[in-house]
Design a protein around this motif. Structure first.
Motif, PDB file in Angstrom:
ATOM      1  N   VAL A 128       0.853  -1.190   0.000  1.00  0.00           N
ATOM      2  CA  VAL A 128       0.000   0.000   0.000  1.00  0.00           C
ATOM      3  C   VAL A 128       0.892   1.245   0.000  1.00  0.00           C
ATOM      4  N   CYS A 136      -1.127   0.677  -5.246  1.00  0.00           N
ATOM      5  CA  CYS A 136      -1.308  -0.460  -4.341  1.00  0.00           C
ATOM      6  C   CYS A 136      -1.319  -1.755  -5.145  1.00  0.00           C
ATOM      7  N   VAL A 159      -4.643   3.692  -5.274  1.00  0.00           N
ATOM      8  CA  VAL A 159      -5.108   3.602  -3.889  1.00  0.00           C
ATOM      9  C   VAL A 159      -6.599   3.902  -3.812  1.00  0.00           C
TER      10      VAL A 159
END
Length: 199
Positions: A128, A136, A159
């Motif tokens: 992440v 991510c 993300v």
């Protein structure tokens, strides 16, 4: 049906072209299903490399992870392999060598080992924003031991898309796909899991 020759090549030599002949179509279907890029990576020497990427074909915006080597501590594809292949971690002198790519990168070796334990328990790794802000990924080894433990498949995206809820949803799906591919390749995943569970 997979030809006898392909099974022999993948079982004995694990050549990229033979693996991709089998794995790429499944990644392409997954990319279309989830609308994000899917990748295949494998261990080469002391490093894990992304060797193939399939992207969604619907014209929707997506992030491409690129090809090549990934750091063992800051990418889901590497962490998925390293968690199940401890020699990857110990063959590299990582003390004081864990570079911070972003403020989210794990740079403490003990923290990394603790994360590997979590990865082994749930079957998949996450990254992440650890190697690049806004990006991510989620990945799982093809199998918990044997040849499959040196390869991983995963998905990558922004993300915004890869929320905690999305990652929890896609993680088990990637594990399931990985196990199916291992079975198709002729690797005894059930036996591997018994061996892992016995230790």
């Amino acid at each position: 049906m997979i030809g006898t020759r392909l099974k022999r090549i993948t079982h004995n030599e694990h050549s990229d072209s033979a693996l991709l002949e089998l794995i790429a179509p499944s990644l392409k279907l997954a990319a279309a299903q989830f609308g994000v890029a899917f990748f295949l990576s494998r261990l080469r020497g002391k490093a894990v490399e992304i060797i193939h990427v399939e992207t969604p074909g619907d014209g929707v915006s997506y992030l491409h992870p690129g090809l090549g080597r990934r750091p063992v501590h800051a990418c889901s594809c590497s962490k998925a392999v390293a968690a199940f292949s401890p020699e990857v971690l110990f063959s590299n002198d990582l003390h004081g060598q864990l570079r911070a790519y972003t403020e989210f990168t794990v740079t403490n070796i003990d923290d990394l080992k603790a994360e590997f334990e979590i990865i082994r328990q749930r079957g998949f790794a996450e990254c992440v924003e650890e190697i690049e802000r806004g990006m991510c990924s989620v990945a799982a080894p093809l199998a918990p031991s044997g040849p499959g433990a040196t390869m991983s498949i995963g998905a990558v995206g922004s993300v915004r898309i890869f929320s905690p809820t999305f990652r929890e949803k896609i993680g088990p799906q990637i594990v399931k796909l990985a196990r199916e591919l291992s079975t198709t390749l002729g690797w005894d995943v059930a036996q591997d899991e018994k061996i892992v569970g016995a230790h």
